[in-house]
Design an enzyme around this catalytic site. Structure first.
Site, PDB file in Angstrom:
ATOM      1  N   HIS A 189      19.354  73.856 -46.096  1.00 35.24           N
ATOM      2  CA  HIS A 189      19.366  75.584 -45.930  1.00 35.24           C
ATOM      3  C   HIS A 189      19.179  75.784 -44.689  1.00 35.24           C
ATOM      4  CE1 HIS A 189      17.585  76.494 -49.929  1.00 35.24           C
ATOM      5  NE2 HIS A 189      17.282  75.380 -49.735  1.00 35.24           N
ATOM      6  N   ILE A 190      19.948  76.844 -43.854  1.00 32.57           N
ATOM      7  CA  ILE A 190      19.961  77.185 -42.643  1.00 32.57           C
ATOM      8  C   ILE A 190      19.724  78.827 -42.795  1.00 32.57           C
ATOM      9  CG2 ILE A 190      22.414  77.098 -42.486  1.00 32.57           C
ATOM     10  CD1 ILE A 190      22.225  76.951 -39.459  1.00 32.57           C
TER      11      ILE A 190
END
Length: 133
Positions: A101-102
């Site tokens: 996840h970013i």
């Protein structure tokens, strides 16, 4: 018995619609359908590697390259106060498929870290807990 495809594999094969922002033979990146904030992206291998340790080095390296590129693009588009990267393994990985996840962070966005009941530990306790690593 035929193993069912992971959600990521279904996105790669276009069985599930997604907003794809990057795709190559080995890596795909797309918008999280339940974002922390707009600009929340999942970066995944196209093959169903279960965890960080399972990733071939070349796939890991491409994921990191894509993350770095998307970091700049997200900052330019959303002007966040910060950025978070989160990657879960084992039973904490709800997709059963490696994903990073970013996402952009904004002051007051209410995303938070909930710690266990361990509390703050002394240096001696931490040193002992990590002995042998």
């Amino acid at each position: 018995m035929v193993k069912s495809k992971t959600i990521v594999e279904q996105i790669v094969s276009r069985d599930i619609e997604a907003v794809i922002v990057y795709e190559s033979e080995h890596v795909i990146a797309f918008a999280d359908h339940d974002p922390i904030n707009f600009g929340h992206i999942l970066i995944c291998p196209t093959q169903p590697y279960g965890s960080f340790i399972d990733l071939p080095v070349a796939v890991h390296d491409e994921i990191q390259h894509v993350a770095r590129d998307l970091y700049h693009k997200i900052v330019n588009k959303f002007n966040p106060d910060g950025m978070s990267f989160i990657q879960n393994n084992g039973t904490c990985n709800e997709l059963s498929h490696y994903h990073l996840h970013i996402f952009p962070r904004f002051d007051g966005d209410q995303f938070g870290w909930v710690s266990s009941e361990l509390g703050i530990q002394s240096i001696d306790v931490l040193r002992e807990s990590l002995a042998g690593l």
